[in-house]
Design an enzyme around this catalytic site. Structure first.
Site, PDB file in Angstrom:
ATOM      1  CE  LYS A  48      -2.292  -1.647   4.005  1.00 59.02           C
ATOM      2  NZ  LYS A  48      -1.925  -2.245   3.588  1.00 59.02           N
TER       3      LYS A  48
ATOM      4  NE  ARG B  33      -5.118  -1.858   9.986  1.00 56.79           N
ATOM      5  CZ  ARG B  33      -4.154  -1.352   9.141  1.00 56.79           C
ATOM      6  NH1 ARG B  33      -3.914  -0.480   9.032  1.00 56.79           N
ATOM      7  NH2 ARG B  33      -3.092  -1.911   9.346  1.00 56.79           N
TER       8      ARG B  33
ATOM      9  NE  ARG C 185       7.599  -2.611   6.930  1.00 58.90           N
ATOM     10  CZ  ARG C 185       6.386  -2.512   6.780  1.00 58.90           C
ATOM     11  NH1 ARG C 185       5.470  -1.685   5.990  1.00 58.90           N
ATOM     12  NH2 ARG C 185       5.618  -2.885   7.561  1.00 58.90           N
TER      13      ARG C 185
ATOM     14  NE  ARG D 114       5.118  -0.896  10.513  1.00 56.55           N
ATOM     15  CZ  ARG D 114       4.388  -0.738   9.438  1.00 56.55           C
ATOM     16  NH1 ARG D 114       4.807  -0.079   8.607  1.00 56.55           N
ATOM     17  NH2 ARG D 114       3.401  -1.593   9.548  1.00 56.55           N
TER      18      ARG D 114
ATOM     19  NE  ARG E  70       1.704  -5.674  10.960  1.00 52.37           N
ATOM     20  CZ  ARG E  70       2.474  -5.304   9.979  1.00 52.37           C
ATOM     21  NH1 ARG E  70       3.814  -5.223  10.183  1.00 52.37           N
ATOM     22  NH2 ARG E  70       2.586  -4.334   9.138  1.00 52.37           N
TER      23      ARG E  70
HETATM   24  P1  G5P Z   1       0.250  -0.060   8.814  1.00 53.24           P
HETATM   25  O1  G5P Z   1       1.453   0.905   9.037  1.00 53.24           O
HETATM   26  O2  G5P Z   1      -0.982   0.381   7.737  1.00 53.24           O
HETATM   27  P2  G5P Z   1      -0.341  -1.934   7.553  1.00 53.24           P
HETATM   28  O3  G5P Z   1       0.246  -3.495   8.161  1.00 53.24           O
HETATM   29  O4  G5P Z   1      -1.541  -2.382   7.253  1.00 53.24           O
HETATM   30  O5  G5P Z   1       0.370  -1.360   8.228  1.00 53.24           O
HETATM   31  P3  G5P Z   1       2.051  -2.378   6.195  1.00 53.24           P
HETATM   32  O6  G5P Z   1       3.210  -2.992   7.273  1.00 53.24           O
HETATM   33  O7  G5P Z   1       2.320  -0.549   6.202  1.00 53.24           O
HETATM   34  O8  G5P Z   1       0.847  -2.080   6.236  1.00 53.24           O
HETATM   35  P4  G5P Z   1       2.105  -1.524   3.005  1.00 53.24           P
HETATM   36  O9  G5P Z   1       2.221  -0.342   2.851  1.00 53.24           O
HETATM   37  O10 G5P Z   1       1.137  -2.495   2.536  1.00 53.24           O
HETATM   38  O11 G5P Z   1       2.719  -2.746   4.303  1.00 53.24           O
HETATM   39  O12 G5P Z   1       3.241  -2.254   2.055  1.00 53.24           O
HETATM   40  P5  G5P Z   1       5.075  -1.454   1.336  1.00 53.24           P
HETATM   41  O13 G5P Z   1       5.196  -1.043   3.123  1.00 53.24           O
HETATM   42  O14 G5P Z   1       4.632  -1.002   0.866  1.00 53.24           O
HETATM   43  O15 G5P Z   1       5.475  -2.682   1.056  1.00 53.24           O
HETATM   44  C1  G5P Z   1       6.042  -3.721   2.570  1.00 53.24           C
HETATM   45  C2  G5P Z   1       7.520  -3.988   2.140  1.00 53.24           C
HETATM   46  O16 G5P Z   1       7.045  -4.080   0.622  1.00 53.24           O
HETATM   47  C3  G5P Z   1       8.374  -2.781   2.077  1.00 53.24           C
HETATM   48  O17 G5P Z   1       9.596  -3.605   2.225  1.00 53.24           O
HETATM   49  C4  G5P Z   1       8.548  -2.747   1.154  1.00 53.24           C
HETATM   50  O18 G5P Z   1       9.858  -1.883  -0.134  1.00 53.24           O
HETATM   51  C5  G5P Z   1       8.576  -4.315  -0.480  1.00 53.24           C
HETATM   52  N1  G5P Z   1       7.697  -4.359  -1.318  1.00 53.24           N
HETATM   53  C6  G5P Z   1       6.843  -4.138  -2.247  1.00 53.24           C
HETATM   54  N2  G5P Z   1       6.399  -4.447  -3.363  1.00 53.24           N
HETATM   55  C7  G5P Z   1       7.236  -5.699  -2.635  1.00 53.24           C
HETATM   56  C8  G5P Z   1       8.329  -7.196  -4.605  1.00 53.24           C
HETATM   57  O19 G5P Z   1       6.932  -6.514  -5.206  1.00 53.24           O
HETATM   58  N3  G5P Z   1       9.013  -7.838  -3.931  1.00 53.24           N
HETATM   59  C9  G5P Z   1       9.298  -7.331  -2.968  1.00 53.24           C
HETATM   60  N4  G5P Z   1      10.624  -7.942  -3.002  1.00 53.24           N
HETATM   61  N5  G5P Z   1       9.973  -6.171  -2.047  1.00 53.24           N
HETATM   62  C10 G5P Z   1       8.461  -5.093  -2.284  1.00 53.24           C
HETATM   63  O20 G5P Z   1      -0.127   0.376  10.119  1.00 53.24           O
HETATM   64  C11 G5P Z   1       0.314  -0.317  11.542  1.00 53.24           C
HETATM   65  C12 G5P Z   1      -0.436  -0.855  12.460  1.00 53.24           C
HETATM   66  O21 G5P Z   1      -1.094   0.485  12.852  1.00 53.24           O
HETATM   67  C13 G5P Z   1      -2.169   0.014  13.846  1.00 53.24           C
HETATM   68  C14 G5P Z   1      -2.430  -1.063  13.603  1.00 53.24           C
HETATM   69  O22 G5P Z   1      -1.943  -1.495  14.941  1.00 53.24           O
HETATM   70  C15 G5P Z   1      -1.784  -1.261  12.695  1.00 53.24           C
HETATM   71  O23 G5P Z   1      -1.576  -2.742  13.314  1.00 53.24           O
HETATM   72  N6  G5P Z   1      -3.267   0.912  12.757  1.00 53.24           N
HETATM   73  C16 G5P Z   1      -4.550   1.195  12.986  1.00 53.24           C
HETATM   74  N7  G5P Z   1      -5.486   0.471  13.855  1.00 53.24           N
HETATM   75  C17 G5P Z   1      -6.797   0.440  13.498  1.00 53.24           C
HETATM   76  N8  G5P Z   1      -7.512   1.468  12.443  1.00 53.24           N
HETATM   77  C18 G5P Z   1      -6.617   1.615  11.177  1.00 53.24           C
HETATM   78  N9  G5P Z   1      -7.045   2.238  10.838  1.00 53.24           N
HETATM   79  C19 G5P Z   1      -5.306   1.115  11.885  1.00 53.24           C
HETATM   80  N10 G5P Z   1      -4.415   2.302  11.036  1.00 53.24           N
HETATM   81  C20 G5P Z   1      -3.284   1.293  11.202  1.00 53.24           C
HETATM   82 MG    MG Z   2       2.410   1.139   5.000  1.00 46.48          MG
END
Ligand code: G5P
Ligand code: MG
Length: 223
Positions: A19, A93, A127, A160, A171
């Site tokens: 995302k 979410r 990451r 993180r 998660r």
């Molecule tokens: P977050 O911060 O919203 P998540 O768990 O939804 O966290 P996250 O972990 O931020 O999502 P993302 O943004 O979907 O993941 O993914 P990203 O960071 O872009 O990519 C992940 C990794 O993969 C990176 O290292 C990237 O470089 C790599 N990557 C990308 N594409 C590729 C690929 O093609 N190949 C490879 N090899 N790598 C790749 O929420 C965190 C916490 O905050 C709270 C909760 O506690 C949650 O757990 N929270 C909420 N709680 C309640 N309600 C809400 N609305 C909340 N929002 C946050």
């Molecule tokens: Mg994210």
């Protein structure tokens, strides 16, 4: 690209589905404002605000924060954007959060990144994040120019606390139980667009083409 009317989008997908990575490309290409609930929370933790101190344990355990706290936080920021176009990442979410968003604003499209859990587990252990900006790197996929250092500011990168294998599993469970129903909510409203795959570079051209199709249509409606 200059948008001719307000465009409001949500990006969804499991933790680590890309995302943040895809949002970075969308805001660069289409000029939307990016609001990431996770980035906002991590900056509160970094700044040791009351909210950050209260919520850190919950985030580190991979649990979702209370709906009322999240809705207040995010909807306040959205209202502050006025008539700007935005992309919302990490909110809503839960169904309750989606309903709270509906009460404040309409949503033009919901981009859903459908990436297998096995792919995600591998990604998150490598990451690295620049917390102040939310820029994300991956030692395999998009490494920083200098290991451990943000390309833009030269500041140190961090891993993180919620990216440990145990917390990632929690998660993913929270996603299945609490967030997947939100996909159905938006599907029934006819705004859900799903992009499936295991590589962001293959998913991105489809997202980009979709948004190019979607945005001119909206501009024409105003004309
Ligand atoms: P977050 O911060 O919203 P998540 O768990 O939804 O966290 P996250 O972990 O931020 O999502 P993302 O943004 O979907 O993941 O993914 P990203 O960071 O872009 O990519 C992940 C990794 O993969 C990176 O290292 C990237 O470089 C790599 N990557 C990308 N594409 C590729 C690929 O093609 N190949 C490879 N090899 N790598 C790749 O929420 C965190 C916490 O905050 C709270 C909760 O506690 C949650 O757990 N929270 C909420 N709680 C309640 N309600 C809400 N609305 C909340 N929002 C946050
Ligand atoms: Mg994210």
């Amino acid at each position: 690209m200059v948008l001719q009317r307000v465009f409001r989008a949500v990006i969804m997908g499991p933790p680590g589905s890309g995302k943040g990575t895809v949002s970075g490309r969308i805001i660069k290409t289409f000029g939307l404002k990016h609001i990431s609930s996770g980035d906002i929370l991590r900056n509160n933790i970094r700044a040791k605000t009351e909210l950050g101190l209260l919520m850190k344990a919950c985030i580190d355990q991979g649990q979702l924060l209370p709906d009322d706290v999240m809705a207040r936080l995010i909807l306040h920021d959205l209202r502050a954007l006025g008539n700007d176009s935005w992309l919302l990442d990490g909110f809503p979410r839960t169904i309750l959060q989606a309903e709270a968003l509906d009460d404040t604003s309409s949503v033009d499209t919901v981009i859903n990144l459908n990436v297998p859990f096995e792919t995600i587990k591998k990604r998150l252990s490598s990451r690295w994040t620049h917390t102040p900006s939310g820029r994300v790197y991956n030692t395999d996929f998009n490494p920083p120019k200098v290991l451990g250092v943000d390309d833009v500011t030269g500041e140190p990168l961090e891993q993180r606390d919620d990216d440990t294998p145990h917390t990632v599993s929690r998660r993913l469970k929270a996603y299945e139980n609490q967030t997947e129903p939100v996909l159905e909510y938006y599907r029934s409203k006819g705004v859900l667009e799903t992009f499936s795959g295991t590589e962001t570079n293959k998913i991105w051209p489809h997202v980009e083409a979709y948004l190019h199709r979607k945005l001119p249509t909206l501009s024409q409606k105003v004309a």
